[in-house]
Design a protein around this motif. Structure first.
Motif, PDB file in Angstrom:
ATOM      1  N   ALA A  30       0.819  -1.220   0.000  1.00 51.49           N
ATOM      2  CA  ALA A  30       0.000   0.000   0.000  1.00 51.49           C
ATOM      3  C   ALA A  30       0.846   1.260   0.000  1.00 51.49           C
ATOM      4  O   ALA A  30       0.369   2.335  -0.355  1.00 51.49           O
ATOM      5  N   LEU A  31       2.114   1.119   0.388  1.00 50.70           N
ATOM      6  CA  LEU A  31       3.007   2.280   0.483  1.00 50.70           C
ATOM      7  C   LEU A  31       4.022   2.336  -0.662  1.00 50.70           C
ATOM      8  O   LEU A  31       4.915   3.189  -0.658  1.00 50.70           O
ATOM      9  N   LYS A  32       3.871   1.449  -1.644  1.00 54.76           N
ATOM     10  CA  LYS A  32       4.786   1.448  -2.777  1.00 54.76           C
ATOM     11  C   LYS A  32       4.558   2.682  -3.659  1.00 54.76           C
ATOM     12  O   LYS A  32       3.422   3.122  -3.831  1.00 54.76           O
ATOM     13  N   LYS A  33       5.644   3.193  -4.222  1.00 52.98           N
ATOM     14  CA  LYS A  33       5.533   4.356  -5.104  1.00 52.98           C
ATOM     15  C   LYS A  33       5.069   3.909  -6.489  1.00 52.98           C
ATOM     16  O   LYS A  33       5.586   2.948  -7.042  1.00 52.98           O
ATOM     17  N   ILE A  34       4.078   4.610  -6.990  1.00 53.58           N
ATOM     18  CA  ILE A  34       3.643   4.422  -8.372  1.00 53.58           C
ATOM     19  C   ILE A  34       3.802   5.772  -9.051  1.00 53.58           C
ATOM     20  O   ILE A  34       2.958   6.666  -8.915  1.00 53.58           O
ATOM     21  N   ASN A  35       4.927   5.920  -9.701  1.00 50.92           N
ATOM     22  CA  ASN A  35       5.311   7.201 -10.299  1.00 50.92           C
ATOM     23  C   ASN A  35       5.366   8.284  -9.231  1.00 50.92           C
ATOM     24  O   ASN A  35       6.107   8.176  -8.279  1.00 50.92           O
ATOM     25  N   ASN A  36       4.533   9.303  -9.315  1.00 51.10           N
ATOM     26  CA  ASN A  36       4.638  10.418  -8.368  1.00 51.10           C
ATOM     27  C   ASN A  36       3.718  10.281  -7.157  1.00 51.10           C
ATOM     28  O   ASN A  36       3.635  11.201  -6.338  1.00 51.10           O
ATOM     29  N   LEU A  37       3.043   9.156  -7.013  1.00 48.91           N
ATOM     30  CA  LEU A  37       2.094   8.969  -5.911  1.00 48.91           C
ATOM     31  C   LEU A  37       2.364   7.659  -5.181  1.00 48.91           C
ATOM     32  O   LEU A  37       3.051   6.770  -5.682  1.00 48.91           O
ATOM     33  N   ILE A  38       1.779   7.537  -3.973  1.00 52.98           N
ATOM     34  CA  ILE A  38       1.810   6.288  -3.218  1.00 52.98           C
ATOM     35  C   ILE A  38       0.627   5.439  -3.685  1.00 52.98           C
ATOM     36  O   ILE A  38      -0.445   5.961  -3.986  1.00 52.98           O
ATOM     37  N   SER A  39       0.812   4.140  -3.730  1.00 48.84           N
ATOM     38  CA  SER A  39      -0.217   3.228  -4.218  1.00 48.84           C
ATOM     39  C   SER A  39      -1.603   3.507  -3.619  1.00 48.84           C
ATOM     40  O   SER A  39      -2.569   3.742  -4.338  1.00 48.84           O
ATOM     41  N   ILE A  40      -1.679   3.501  -2.289  1.00 42.18           N
ATOM     42  CA  ILE A  40      -2.989   3.678  -1.648  1.00 42.18           C
ATOM     43  C   ILE A  40      -3.550   5.077  -1.876  1.00 42.18           C
ATOM     44  O   ILE A  40      -4.763   5.283  -1.887  1.00 42.18           O
ATOM     45  N   GLN A  41      -2.685   6.025  -2.103  1.00 45.31           N
ATOM     46  CA  GLN A  41      -3.110   7.400  -2.356  1.00 45.31           C
ATOM     47  C   GLN A  41      -3.897   7.504  -3.668  1.00 45.31           C
ATOM     48  O   GLN A  41      -4.862   8.258  -3.761  1.00 45.31           O
ATOM     49  N   ILE A  42      -3.489   6.715  -4.665  1.00 46.97           N
ATOM     50  CA  ILE A  42      -4.205   6.705  -5.937  1.00 46.97           C
ATOM     51  C   ILE A  42      -5.635   6.213  -5.736  1.00 46.97           C
ATOM     52  O   ILE A  42      -6.594   6.799  -6.248  1.00 46.97           O
ATOM     53  N   LEU A  43      -5.781   5.126  -4.980  1.00 48.68           N
ATOM     54  CA  LEU A  43      -7.113   4.595  -4.693  1.00 48.68           C
ATOM     55  C   LEU A  43      -7.966   5.620  -3.960  1.00 48.68           C
ATOM     56  O   LEU A  43      -9.133   5.843  -4.316  1.00 48.68           O
ATOM     57  N   ILE A  44      -7.413   6.252  -2.949  1.00 49.50           N
ATOM     58  CA  ILE A  44      -8.160   7.246  -2.178  1.00 49.50           C
ATOM     59  C   ILE A  44      -8.606   8.402  -3.071  1.00 49.50           C
ATOM     60  O   ILE A  44      -9.763   8.854  -3.005  1.00 49.50           O
ATOM     61  N   LYS A  45      -7.711   8.885  -3.906  1.00 51.21           N
ATOM     62  CA  LYS A  45      -8.040  10.001  -4.797  1.00 51.21           C
ATOM     63  C   LYS A  45      -9.178   9.628  -5.749  1.00 51.21           C
ATOM     64  O   LYS A  45     -10.055  10.445  -6.037  1.00 51.21           O
ATOM     65  N   ARG A  46      -9.162   8.400  -6.229  1.00 50.96           N
ATOM     66  CA  ARG A  46     -10.251   7.955  -7.111  1.00 50.96           C
ATOM     67  C   ARG A  46     -11.571   7.859  -6.339  1.00 50.96           C
ATOM     68  O   ARG A  46     -12.620   8.299  -6.829  1.00 50.96           O
ATOM     69  N   LEU A  47     -11.526   7.306  -5.132  1.00 52.96           N
ATOM     70  CA  LEU A  47     -12.749   7.177  -4.330  1.00 52.96           C
ATOM     71  C   LEU A  47     -13.347   8.535  -3.971  1.00 52.96           C
ATOM     72  O   LEU A  47     -14.570   8.671  -3.838  1.00 52.96           O
ATOM     73  N   LYS A  48     -12.508   9.526  -3.818  1.00 48.36           N
ATOM     74  CA  LYS A  48     -12.993  10.867  -3.473  1.00 48.36           C
ATOM     75  C   LYS A  48     -13.795  11.498  -4.608  1.00 48.36           C
ATOM     76  O   LYS A  48     -14.475  12.502  -4.408  1.00 48.36           O
ATOM     77  N   LYS A  49     -13.753  10.892  -5.787  1.00 48.79           N
ATOM     78  CA  LYS A  49     -14.553  11.359  -6.923  1.00 48.79           C
ATOM     79  C   LYS A  49     -15.994  10.847  -6.855  1.00 48.79           C
ATOM     80  O   LYS A  49     -16.850  11.300  -7.622  1.00 48.79           O
ATOM     81  N   LEU A  50     -16.246   9.903  -5.952  1.00 49.96           N
ATOM     82  CA  LEU A  50     -17.606   9.379  -5.801  1.00 49.96           C
ATOM     83  C   LEU A  50     -18.547  10.467  -5.293  1.00 49.96           C
ATOM     84  O   LEU A  50     -18.209  11.219  -4.386  1.00 49.96           O
TER      85      LEU A  50
END
Length: 234
Positions: A30-50
């Motif tokens: 969950a804390l792995k870097k995916i380009n400029n973001l943290i893995s779990i951060q990408i999921l959270i950002k997407r969920l915040k669009k709900l």
């Protein structure tokens, strides 16, 4: 963090993200870097669009790196909950009770690119159907979600074999006991597409997807991208 629904919802419907940092296959994924973001951060950002949820909670278990997770939650302004490591279902129920959640959208932290557009509609379908569980169908693995009424989770917790891993809640959906609402996402041409962070190779694939599609993309774009780049996903 409490969000107002775009539509009036009778129930408090919230997304609970379950994360376990002690995974033997890919530790601290969950804390792995995916380009400029943290893995779990990408999921959270997407969920915040709900539009149609009242809350987002990250529910995890005790670990030495909890501070990093908590820091991400504070940055993204979502709630944080610590519960049992092995009894995942119990953790979800306790989290739902604490935050007064009526219906739980089960979100596994491994599936960071889940379909938000269809999930928003599935939430409305769940409330309109007045059924126990809503399941998203006809969608690539790792992009779907299930919605459970809290009382259903409590029944499953009492009835399931305690030796089984309750993190795989899909196994416990008994259609003879519960009324299940099937939400058809209507995707096609997605055979063999699996988008879930379980192994090191998955991390490479997700970085490739994110580099080309960014954080916010539709499932249709992902399917098209996959089919055009099949050799790179093998």
């Amino acid at each position: 963090m409490i969000k107002k629904s775009k539509f009036y919802l009778k129930k408090n419907i919230a997304a609970i993200i379950t994360i376990r940092l002690n995974s033997s296959r890919l530790k601290n994924k969950a804390l792995k870097k995916i380009n400029n973001l943290i893995s779990i951060q990408i999921l959270i950002k997407r969920l915040k669009k709900l539009n149609n949820i009242s809350n987002i909670v990250l529910a995890t278990s005790p670990h030495k790196n909890l501070f990093e997770l908590r820091k991400i939650c504070e940055k993204e302004k979502i709630n944080f909950f610590i519960g049992s490591e092995k009894k995942v279902l119990k953790r979800i129920i306790q989290c739902a009770v604490k935050f007064k959640i009526d219906s739980v959208i089960r979100i596994t932290g491994d599936d960071i690119f889940r379909d938000i557009i269809n999930l928003d509609q599935a939430i409305l379908s769940h409330e309109k159907s007045n059924k126990d569980i809503t399941v998203m169908k006809n969608i690539p693995f790792g992009l779907d979600s299930e919605i459970f009424n809290l009382d259903v989770l409590k029944i499953i917790d009492k009835k399931h074999n305690k030796k089984c891993d309750s993190s795989y809640l899909s196994w416990f959906i008994d259609r003879k006991i519960f009324n299940v609402n099937n939400f058809d996402c209507k995707y096609s041409n997605y055979s063999n597409i699996v988008v879930s962070l379980d192994y090191k190779i998955d991390l490479t694939i997700m970085r490739f997807i994110h580099k080309n599609l960014g954080t916010y993309f539709t499932t249709e774009k992902l399917i098209n991208f996959y089919n055009k780049n099949k050799k790179k996903f093998i």
